[in-house]
Design a protein around this motif. Structure first.
Motif, PDB file in Angstrom:
ATOM      1  N   GLU A  62      -5.583  61.210 -64.529  1.00 25.49           N
ATOM      2  CA  GLU A  62      -5.954  60.878 -65.667  1.00 25.49           C
ATOM      3  C   GLU A  62      -5.035  61.377 -66.049  1.00 25.49           C
ATOM      4  O   GLU A  62      -4.401  62.113 -65.895  1.00 25.49           O
ATOM      5  CB  GLU A  62      -7.689  62.136 -65.023  1.00 25.49           C
ATOM      6  CG  GLU A  62      -8.799  61.393 -64.288  1.00 25.49           C
ATOM      7  CD  GLU A  62      -9.714  62.836 -64.409  1.00 25.49           C
ATOM      8  OE1 GLU A  62     -10.640  62.338 -64.435  1.00 25.49           O
ATOM      9  OE2 GLU A  62      -8.754  63.936 -64.355  1.00 25.49           O
ATOM     10  N   GLN A 102      -5.828  72.926 -69.793  1.00 17.83           N
ATOM     11  CA  GLN A 102      -6.652  73.208 -68.786  1.00 17.83           C
ATOM     12  C   GLN A 102      -8.254  72.676 -69.070  1.00 17.83           C
ATOM     13  O   GLN A 102      -9.197  72.039 -67.940  1.00 17.83           O
ATOM     14  CB  GLN A 102      -7.110  74.435 -68.199  1.00 17.83           C
ATOM     15  CG  GLN A 102      -5.440  74.704 -67.365  1.00 17.83           C
ATOM     16  CD  GLN A 102      -5.288  76.142 -66.630  1.00 17.83           C
ATOM     17  OE1 GLN A 102      -4.276  76.625 -66.982  1.00 17.83           O
ATOM     18  NE2 GLN A 102      -5.779  75.990 -65.293  1.00 17.83           N
ATOM     19  N   LYS A 103      -8.476  73.557 -69.601  1.00 19.51           N
ATOM     20  CA  LYS A 103      -9.736  73.201 -71.089  1.00 19.51           C
ATOM     21  C   LYS A 103     -10.679  71.794 -71.307  1.00 19.51           C
ATOM     22  O   LYS A 103     -11.092  72.014 -71.900  1.00 19.51           O
ATOM     23  CB  LYS A 103     -10.295  74.682 -71.457  1.00 19.51           C
ATOM     24  CG  LYS A 103      -9.923  75.956 -71.187  1.00 19.51           C
ATOM     25  CD  LYS A 103     -10.217  76.886 -72.142  1.00 19.51           C
ATOM     26  CE  LYS A 103      -9.537  78.169 -71.660  1.00 19.51           C
ATOM     27  NZ  LYS A 103      -9.412  79.230 -72.521  1.00 19.51           N
ATOM     28  N   GLN A 104      -9.296  71.208 -71.290  1.00 23.42           N
ATOM     29  CA  GLN A 104     -10.013  69.947 -72.348  1.00 23.42           C
ATOM     30  C   GLN A 104     -10.660  68.838 -71.323  1.00 23.42           C
ATOM     31  O   GLN A 104     -10.840  68.864 -70.471  1.00 23.42           O
ATOM     32  CB  GLN A 104      -9.289  68.992 -72.031  1.00 23.42           C
ATOM     33  CG  GLN A 104      -7.412  69.551 -73.404  1.00 23.42           C
ATOM     34  CD  GLN A 104      -8.075  69.806 -74.655  1.00 23.42           C
ATOM     35  OE1 GLN A 104      -8.866  68.924 -74.998  1.00 23.42           O
ATOM     36  NE2 GLN A 104      -7.711  70.754 -75.765  1.00 23.42           N
ATOM     37  N   LYS A 105     -12.210  68.187 -71.877  1.00 17.75           N
ATOM     38  CA  LYS A 105     -12.835  67.263 -71.368  1.00 17.75           C
ATOM     39  C   LYS A 105     -12.576  66.246 -71.640  1.00 17.75           C
ATOM     40  O   LYS A 105     -13.022  65.397 -70.484  1.00 17.75           O
ATOM     41  CB  LYS A 105     -13.578  67.615 -71.960  1.00 17.75           C
ATOM     42  CG  LYS A 105     -14.573  69.619 -71.879  1.00 17.75           C
ATOM     43  CD  LYS A 105     -14.926  69.623 -70.367  1.00 17.75           C
ATOM     44  CE  LYS A 105     -15.182  71.155 -70.529  1.00 17.75           C
ATOM     45  NZ  LYS A 105     -15.346  72.000 -69.057  1.00 17.75           N
ATOM     46  N   SER A 106     -11.655  65.797 -72.533  1.00 15.29           N
ATOM     47  CA  SER A 106     -11.636  64.292 -72.655  1.00 15.29           C
ATOM     48  C   SER A 106      -9.737  63.726 -72.257  1.00 15.29           C
ATOM     49  O   SER A 106     -10.165  63.152 -72.617  1.00 15.29           O
ATOM     50  CB  SER A 106     -10.867  64.255 -73.951  1.00 15.29           C
ATOM     51  OG  SER A 106      -9.890  65.064 -74.722  1.00 15.29           O
ATOM     52  N   TRP A 107     -10.435  63.760 -70.603  1.00 13.07           N
ATOM     53  CA  TRP A 107      -9.523  63.146 -70.118  1.00 13.07           C
ATOM     54  C   TRP A 107      -9.842  62.164 -69.143  1.00 13.07           C
ATOM     55  O   TRP A 107     -10.959  61.796 -69.547  1.00 13.07           O
ATOM     56  CB  TRP A 107      -9.693  64.321 -68.423  1.00 13.07           C
ATOM     57  CG  TRP A 107      -9.007  65.694 -68.434  1.00 13.07           C
ATOM     58  CD1 TRP A 107      -9.239  66.160 -69.239  1.00 13.07           C
ATOM     59  CD2 TRP A 107      -7.689  65.646 -68.667  1.00 13.07           C
ATOM     60  NE1 TRP A 107      -8.067  67.275 -69.056  1.00 13.07           N
ATOM     61  CE2 TRP A 107      -7.337  67.272 -68.043  1.00 13.07           C
ATOM     62  CE3 TRP A 107      -5.954  64.637 -68.365  1.00 13.07           C
ATOM     63  CZ2 TRP A 107      -6.068  67.684 -68.607  1.00 13.07           C
ATOM     64  CZ3 TRP A 107      -5.020  65.478 -68.318  1.00 13.07           C
ATOM     65  CH2 TRP A 107      -5.020  66.596 -68.152  1.00 13.07           C
ATOM     66  N   LYS A 108      -9.046  60.951 -69.086  1.00 12.08           N
ATOM     67  CA  LYS A 108      -9.257  59.400 -69.129  1.00 12.08           C
ATOM     68  C   LYS A 108      -8.678  59.124 -67.433  1.00 12.08           C
ATOM     69  O   LYS A 108      -7.371  59.409 -67.798  1.00 12.08           O
ATOM     70  CB  LYS A 108      -8.555  58.752 -70.356  1.00 12.08           C
ATOM     71  CG  LYS A 108      -9.709  58.720 -71.617  1.00 12.08           C
ATOM     72  CD  LYS A 108      -8.600  57.690 -72.442  1.00 12.08           C
ATOM     73  CE  LYS A 108      -9.601  58.743 -73.885  1.00 12.08           C
ATOM     74  NZ  LYS A 108      -9.050  57.810 -75.253  1.00 12.08           N
ATOM     75  N   GLN A 158      -4.780  76.074 -72.583  1.00 13.61           N
ATOM     76  CA  GLN A 158      -5.870  75.129 -73.445  1.00 13.61           C
ATOM     77  C   GLN A 158      -6.044  73.688 -72.552  1.00 13.61           C
ATOM     78  O   GLN A 158      -7.223  72.994 -72.972  1.00 13.61           O
ATOM     79  CB  GLN A 158      -6.068  74.993 -74.987  1.00 13.61           C
ATOM     80  CG  GLN A 158      -5.567  76.262 -75.855  1.00 13.61           C
ATOM     81  CD  GLN A 158      -7.221  76.913 -75.961  1.00 13.61           C
ATOM     82  OE1 GLN A 158      -7.228  76.145 -75.886  1.00 13.61           O
ATOM     83  NE2 GLN A 158      -6.835  77.975 -75.237  1.00 13.61           N
ATOM     84  N   ARG A 180      -3.374  64.929 -64.872  1.00 14.48           N
ATOM     85  CA  ARG A 180      -4.105  65.248 -64.184  1.00 14.48           C
ATOM     86  C   ARG A 180      -4.661  64.934 -62.534  1.00 14.48           C
ATOM     87  O   ARG A 180      -4.784  63.533 -62.816  1.00 14.48           O
ATOM     88  CB  ARG A 180      -5.111  66.443 -64.792  1.00 14.48           C
ATOM     89  CG  ARG A 180      -5.702  67.144 -63.396  1.00 14.48           C
ATOM     90  CD  ARG A 180      -6.850  68.048 -64.706  1.00 14.48           C
ATOM     91  NE  ARG A 180      -8.269  66.509 -64.666  1.00 14.48           N
ATOM     92  CZ  ARG A 180      -9.400  66.718 -65.055  1.00 14.48           C
ATOM     93  NH1 ARG A 180      -9.864  68.577 -65.496  1.00 14.48           N
ATOM     94  NH2 ARG A 180     -10.523  66.205 -65.208  1.00 14.48           N
TER      95      ARG A 180
END
Length: 522
Positions: free
Chosen positions: A28, A43-49, A41, A68
């Motif tokens: 991703e 690691q905390k991201q939610k907008s992985w594509k 920060q 990731r």
């Protein structure tokens, strides 16, 4: 060379297997335009594509790219090697979880010395996955001013080592072939003083260093500890190759005579490329200059080939191999250019075709150089004749200081030469030279040269052309439908230009004027 290319292509393009597989679509990604978001920060991201393709496709970007991957994924097993398939990648940092809150970092890329790479023996920036994982995900941070459009492969160590051996062997083989062509060009330059061979040698060096930096082992062998230069070298050499190659083209095709406008354009572009080099060295990003170089090649390739075709059809048949070799090389290289522009996706055949066709291009140019040599051989014979016929008097018929004809029946030899020329017409072959003629009548080169000068007062070249021009006059009188170019070749002249020059020198008229005069009388 072609077989080795097929081998490399086969290894890189075979269906994925456990030893070597494309794992790009297992990642991703997240883009950081600010380039300074801290890792905690990220690691905390939610907008992985999810990456849906078999390659990264970010082209030139100033963003930091975060990848990731799941640590328990089969393609990311411990001790496997992740290879980022782009040698010009500036920086890649692997963050691997060794405990629930701690990540171990591994760094690679051409902005750091090769000895400090995580895997310094690797040809591409690579990581070896640690044996133990204590987390769900690992992360890779990518930053580069060059292209970020390449696949990521996961390999077993055995496959990894085999690939290093194969690519290194191929690289050194290509370098060896190019070195031969370079030495050949320098030989011609020093032997005959022809500047085009100097510029051709410069073109060979620049292109080899460019390719070897982009795809080969230049970083490993030439400057492994000079990260700043490695980051600039690829573009510097590709840019420097422009003035060298364009100057060679101008001289080889004689564009100043045949196409003055194109000649000026090539000269201006070469100067622009030279001015770009210091700018590349002091600038932060190479994106602008990379685009300039790319567009120069896109614009100039059809222009050079079109000019070459015009000159070829005007009668300069000697440039045939130039058109075939450079034409095929540059047309194939268009695929690589379109990759750099982000139009075509990454593929091994596409990316490496230019590298493999380049030595083939040099090989075919060898034939053109041999044709040049044949022309030089004729000029050498003419010079040799002049040297051999130096005499102490001012009269054309003065005796030689040391005559080679004392024991020769000159009248018989001259009659023999005249008979040979008229009966077999060897002068219709443009390759006929003083050495061949001497052998035919049983004399040495020195004796034949002295014979013509002392008895007829002419050089061998003038003697030869007198027969060719006499033959040409017959064609001009009797075959009105025959073109000037066809007559030139039929009578032994190598080009229409040479035919025109020699005919006018002998008759005071051009071949066309002579034909018109004959037609008006009839």
């Amino acid at each position: 060379m072609f077989l080795l290319f097929l081998m490399l292509t086969g290894i890189s393009c075979t269906p994925d297997h456990s030893g070597n597989r494309n794992v790009t679509d297992l990642f991703e990604f997240f883009l950081d335009p600010s380039t300074d978001i801290p890792f905690d920060q990220i690691q905390k991201q939610k907008s992985w594509k999810q990456i849906s393709k078999t390659q990264l496709s970010f082209n030139f970007t100033t963003d930091t790219i975060w990848l990731r991957g799941k640590a328990n994924e089969g393609g990311f097993s411990p001790d496997r090697i992740l290879s980022l398939e782009w040698k010009a990648l500036d920086s890649a940092i692997l963050y691997y979880p060794v405990s629930r809150k701690e990540f171990q970092t591994f760094e690679t890329g051409d902005t750091i010395p090769k000895s400090k790479w995580t895997l310094p023996e690797a040809l591409y920036p690579s990581f070896k996955i640690p044996k133990h994982s204590e987390g769900s995900y690992f992360y890779i941070r990518l930053q580069s001013k060059s292209l970020i459009s390449f696949p990521i492969r996961s390999m077993e160590e055995r496959s990894f080592n085999k690939r290093i051996i194969l690519e290194t062997a191929i690289t050194w083989l290509i370098l060896g072939v190019c070195a031969v062509m370079f030495i050949f060009a320098l030989f011609y330059y020093f032997a005959f003083g022809l500047s085009e061979f100097f510029f051709y040698a410069g073109y060979v060096v620049c292109t080899v260093l460019w390719y070897n930096g982009q795809y080969g082992n230049a970083y490993d062998v030439l400057w492994p500890e000079f990260a700043w230069w490695q980051n600039k070298a690829i573009l510097v050499f590709s840019t420097l190759g422009i003035p060298f190659s364009f100057q060679f083209v101008r001289m080889f095709l004689n564009t100043k005579l045949h196409s003055p406008r194109i000649d000026k354009i090539l000269l201006i572009i070469g100067i622009v490329a030279l001015l770009c080099i210091p700018a590349i060295l002091i600038s932060y990003t190479t994106k602008i200059f990379s685009r300039i170089v790319t567009y120069i090649y896109i614009f100039s390739i059809p222009m050079i080939l079109g000019t070459g075709l015009q000159i070829y059809f005007k009668g300069e048949k000697r440039i045939l191999f130039f058109l075939l070799s450079w034409g095929s090389y540059f047309i194939i290289s268009y695929n690589t250019i379109f990759y750099f522009l982000g139009i075509l996706p990454y593929s091994t055949p596409l990316l490496y075709s230019g590298v493999f066709i380049f030595p083939i291009d040099l090989f075919f140019l060898l034939f053109n150089l041999l044709q040049k040599y044949e022309k030089l051989e004729g000029e050498r014979n003419e010079i040799l004749h002049r040297i051999l016929t130096l005499n102490t008097g001012t009269s054309k018929n003065a005796r030689y200081v040391k005559s080679k004809l004392n024991s020769i029946n000159t009248e018989e030899s001259l009659a023999k030469l005249e008979s040979w020329m008229r009966e077999t017409k060897p002068y219709l072959d443009e390759k006929l030279d003083l050495e061949i003629a001497s052998f035919a009548i049983g004399l040495t080169v020195q004796q034949t040269s002295e014979l013509l000068n002392s008895k007829l007062g002419v050089s061998f070249r003038s003697y030869l052309n007198s027969f060719r021009i006499a033959e040409a006059k017959k064609f001009l009188k009797e075959k009105s439908d025959m073109s000037m170019l066809s007559i030139a070749y039929a009578t032994g002249f190598g080009s229409k230009t040479a035919f025109n020059v020699e005919f006018k020198k002998a008759t005071g008229q051009s071949p066309l004027q002579y034909r018109q005069a004959v037609d008006s009388i009839e």
